[in-house]
Motif scaffolding. Structure first.
Motif, short mmCIF file in Angstrom:
data_model
loop_
_atom_site.label_atom_id
_atom_site.label_comp_id
_atom_site.label_asym_id
_atom_site.label_seq_id
_atom_site.Cartn_x
_atom_site.Cartn_y
_atom_site.Cartn_z
N ARG A 174 0.78 -1.22 -0.12
CA ARG A 174 0.09 -0.06 -0.09
C ARG A 174 0.84 1.18 -0.08
NH1 ARG A 174 -4.36 -0.74 -2.37
NH2 ARG A 174 -4.52 1.42 -1.89
N LEU A 175 1.86 1.28 0.78
CA LEU A 175 2.73 2.44 0.71
C LEU A 175 3.35 2.63 -0.70
CD1 LEU A 175 5.17 2.36 3.73
CD2 LEU A 175 3.72 4.16 3.20
N MET A 176 3.73 1.87 -1.46
CA MET A 176 4.27 1.86 -2.82
C MET A 176 3.02 2.39 -3.87
SD MET A 176 6.87 -1.19 -3.49
CE MET A 176 5.64 -2.90 -2.67
N LEU A 177 1.87 2.14 -3.48
CA LEU A 177 0.61 2.70 -3.95
C LEU A 177 0.39 4.16 -3.85
CD1 LEU A 177 -1.64 -0.51 -4.56
CD2 LEU A 177 -0.30 0.46 -6.13
N ALA A 202 13.17 -3.08 -6.10
CA ALA A 202 12.74 -4.43 -6.13
C ALA A 202 11.33 -4.88 -5.38
CB ALA A 202 13.76 -5.33 -5.69
N ILE A 203 10.47 -5.37 -6.49
CA ILE A 203 9.00 -5.69 -6.00
C ILE A 203 8.82 -7.13 -6.57
CG2 ILE A 203 6.79 -4.98 -6.08
CD1 ILE A 203 7.71 -2.17 -7.21
N GLU A 204 8.01 -8.00 -5.84
CA GLU A 204 7.75 -9.14 -6.23
C GLU A 204 6.55 -8.91 -7.23
OE1 GLU A 204 8.52 -12.83 -3.14
OE2 GLU A 204 6.79 -11.67 -2.70
N GLU A 205 6.62 -10.00 -8.11
CA GLU A 205 5.57 -10.09 -9.31
C GLU A 205 4.09 -10.25 -8.90
OE1 GLU A 205 6.63 -12.97 -12.06
OE2 GLU A 205 6.41 -14.68 -10.46
N ALA A 213 3.36 1.42 -10.83
CA ALA A 213 3.33 2.59 -10.11
C ALA A 213 4.62 3.27 -9.84
CB ALA A 213 2.71 2.49 -8.42
N MET A 214 5.68 2.35 -9.64
CA MET A 214 7.11 2.67 -9.46
C MET A 214 7.72 2.80 -10.79
SD MET A 214 8.20 2.88 -6.59
CE MET A 214 7.46 3.05 -4.94
N GLN A 215 7.10 2.10 -11.89
CA GLN A 215 7.73 2.35 -13.13
C GLN A 215 7.30 3.72 -13.82
OE1 GLN A 215 6.22 -1.15 -15.27
NE2 GLN A 215 8.17 -2.17 -14.97
N ASP A 216 5.98 4.01 -13.49
CA ASP A 216 5.61 5.24 -13.99
C ASP A 216 6.42 6.45 -13.21
OD1 ASP A 216 3.91 4.08 -15.63
OD2 ASP A 216 2.05 4.41 -14.43
N ALA A 217 6.61 6.22 -12.07
CA ALA A 217 7.28 7.17 -11.10
C ALA A 217 8.69 7.40 -11.35
CB ALA A 217 7.13 6.86 -9.73
N THR A 218 9.50 6.50 -11.93
CA THR A 218 10.76 6.57 -12.29
C THR A 218 11.21 6.48 -13.65
OG1 THR A 218 11.01 4.02 -12.42
CG2 THR A 218 11.38 5.05 -10.13
N LYS A 219 10.09 6.72 -14.60
CA LYS A 219 10.14 6.98 -16.04
C LYS A 219 11.42 7.54 -16.65
CE LYS A 219 6.27 6.25 -18.10
NZ LYS A 219 5.18 6.57 -18.73
N ASN A 220 11.59 8.96 -16.11
CA ASN A 220 12.57 9.79 -16.32
C ASN A 220 13.63 9.92 -15.47
OD1 ASN A 220 11.12 10.42 -18.78
ND2 ASN A 220 9.79 11.73 -17.64
N LYS A 221 14.04 8.79 -14.61
CA LYS A 221 15.12 8.83 -13.65
C LYS A 221 16.08 7.73 -13.84
CE LYS A 221 12.08 11.20 -10.18
NZ LYS A 221 12.71 12.12 -9.92
N VAL A 225 13.45 -0.40 -11.89
CA VAL A 225 12.38 -1.26 -11.20
C VAL A 225 12.88 -2.66 -11.55
CG1 VAL A 225 9.97 -1.62 -10.81
CG2 VAL A 225 10.78 0.56 -11.00
N ALA A 226 12.99 -3.54 -10.66
CA ALA A 226 13.34 -4.98 -11.02
C ALA A 226 12.21 -5.72 -10.39
CB ALA A 226 14.55 -5.47 -10.09
N VAL A 227 11.60 -6.76 -11.35
CA VAL A 227 10.58 -7.56 -10.78
C VAL A 227 11.23 -8.77 -10.47
CG1 VAL A 227 8.38 -8.83 -11.60
CG2 VAL A 227 9.18 -6.50 -12.72
#
Length: 436
Positions: A174-177, A202-205, A213-221, A225-227
């Motif tokens: 929930r924190l990641m969201l 790193a996030i479990e699949e 959410a993390m991929q969107d937030a880090t798109k230009n950074k 984001v490792a699955v």
């Protein structure tokens, strides 16, 4: 690509109870019981006494050693005593008991820093110390110490741990969201403070929404984001490092020995709040699940009795047989509903009486199931056997101290041998011998 490690198990996830439940704020209780020892290392030293008035975020106990952490008041009110209370280890320990006046008078003592990139890297361990930050995934190791590796240990890779592999727990999910940007900014602060070259979240699949959410937030950074494959204990520090980098932390070693730094997503968000807002660690998100009417994710003040969490979850569905702080695999069984929430309380689980009934042990059949699943490549049944007969030095030679206490061995044992119990016993005896 899905990253993983050798060994491990696949217990029922049971995350569906709360993974869609947004974080709710639990009002602060009438009294909080703030433990002086809710971190690895030395208990904090009280700075207040009975009768003192305190404010929200005021430092009420200070780190008593290099490995220790400051403690702050989660409410405003009056200190009514400093006394022994039930703690998460199953014993009693000192706590500052504060009567909440309900005024929520803020007393943050940290200076906020909007432009954190203008700070020298060495300021971040100091801020983490002042804010009382610890690892919020359960280990509760002081963040200030982790952010101060030996100068000869160059950190090139920072891993932000969003695996949350324990069954039932969804607080990090929930924190990641809901606090995506805070986690990302806190992660960038860690990378900057350590001068690292690589930053991985790193996030479990089994958390596809958090991954997106993390991929969107880090798109230009410059952040990966490792699955990870969904497997327990994928979130264990050494297993996470090996899965992502193929580096093996040596026996008795630490992540900085292989140039890595691992921190929980909750701690990353808390660091961001400490730096940007001057907010110390006085609350955390905790999953309340199991045999309850309304499983929830709650934002809870540190020091709140776990009985209040049960009440917030609509009470139990029937008689309770077992209460666990943490997850069902590595969490600790509680004997009192007065035990307070700590900085490392990722979950509180309630189960009916039949769950607490243990099956009788039988003789080892030599199936090697425990060996197959051990993520540390140990032979748990041998360690248990020699420990049972008092051969502690042999248990040490067999690698008992390398056990991460994940409980995978006991989970798969067809003979129901309490393998983890014996290994913990061995570790306790080994430490006792070392002290002598």
């Amino acid at each position: 690509m899905r990253y993983t490690f050798v060994g491990g198990i696949h217990p029922p996830e049971e995350k569906h109870h709360t993974e869609k439940k947004a974080i709710e704020v639990l009002p602060a209780p009438e009294k909080v019981y703030v433990l002086l020892s809710q971190h690895a290392g030395a208990p904090a030293k009280p700075l207040v006494k009975k009768g003192d008035q305190v404010k929200v975020g005021q430092k009420i106990a200070e780190a008593a050693a290099f490995i220790s952490a400051n403690i702050h008041s989660p409410v405003s009110g009056k200190v009514i005593k400093i006394d022994d209370v039930p703690d998460f280890t199953g014993g009693l320990s000192k706590a500052i008991v504060i009567e909440n006046d309900g005024q929520e008078t803020i007393g943050y003592e940290l200076e906020p820093h909007d432009d954190w990139r203008s700070l020298p890297p060495e300021e971040f361990p100091k801020i983490a110390l002042e804010a009382g930050l610890v690892g919020m995934g359960g280990a509760m190791f002081p963040t200030s110490v982790k952010l101060s590796p030996p100068k000869e240990k160059k950190i090139d890779t920072v891993i932000i741990n969003g695996a949350e592999c324990e069954p039932y727990l969804t607080a990090d999910h929930r924190l990641m969201l809901e606090q995506t940007d805070k986690i990302v900014e806190g992660a960038e602060m860690i990378k900057y403070a350590l001068g690292a070259e690589r930053l991985i979240i790193a996030i479990e699949e089994n958390k596809p929404d958090a991954i997106k959410a993390m991929q969107d937030a880090t798109k230009n950074k410059d952040i990966e984001v490792a699955v990870l494959k969904t497997k327990y204990p994928q979130g264990a520090e050494k297993q996470l490092i090996w899965a992502l980098t193929k580096r093996e932390v040596p026996s008795g070693g630490l992540p900085f020995d292989v140039g890595c730094y691992v921190q929980n997503v909750g701690t990353a968000a808390a660091l961001r709040d400490a730096v940007i807002e001057g907010k110390p660690l006085i609350e955390r998100v905790t999953t309340v699940a199991g045999f309850v009417n309304e499983p929830k994710n709650l934002l809870v003040r540190i020091g709140t009795p776990i009985g209040a969490l049960l009440e917030a979850a609509g009470g139990a569905k029937g008689p309770i047989g077992k209460v666990i702080m943490g997850g069902p695999m590595m969490g600790l069984t509680q004997w009192s509903m007065d035990t307070p929430v700590t900085k490392g309380t990722s979950g509180v689980l309630f189960f009916p009486p039949e769950v607490s009934e243990s099956e009788p042990e039988e003789n080892c059949i030599g199936c090697a199931s425990c060996v197959d699943v051990c993520p540390m490549h140990l032979v748990p049944t041998m360690i248990a056997r020699v420990t049972k007969y008092g051969r502690i030095n042999m248990a040490k030679m067999l690698g008992a101290m390398d056990c991460i206490e994940c409980g995978s061995c006991a989970y798969v044992c067809p003979s129901k041998i309490k393998l983890l119990h014996y290994i913990r016993w061995a570790k306790w005896e080994i430490r006792a011998l070392a002290k002598k």
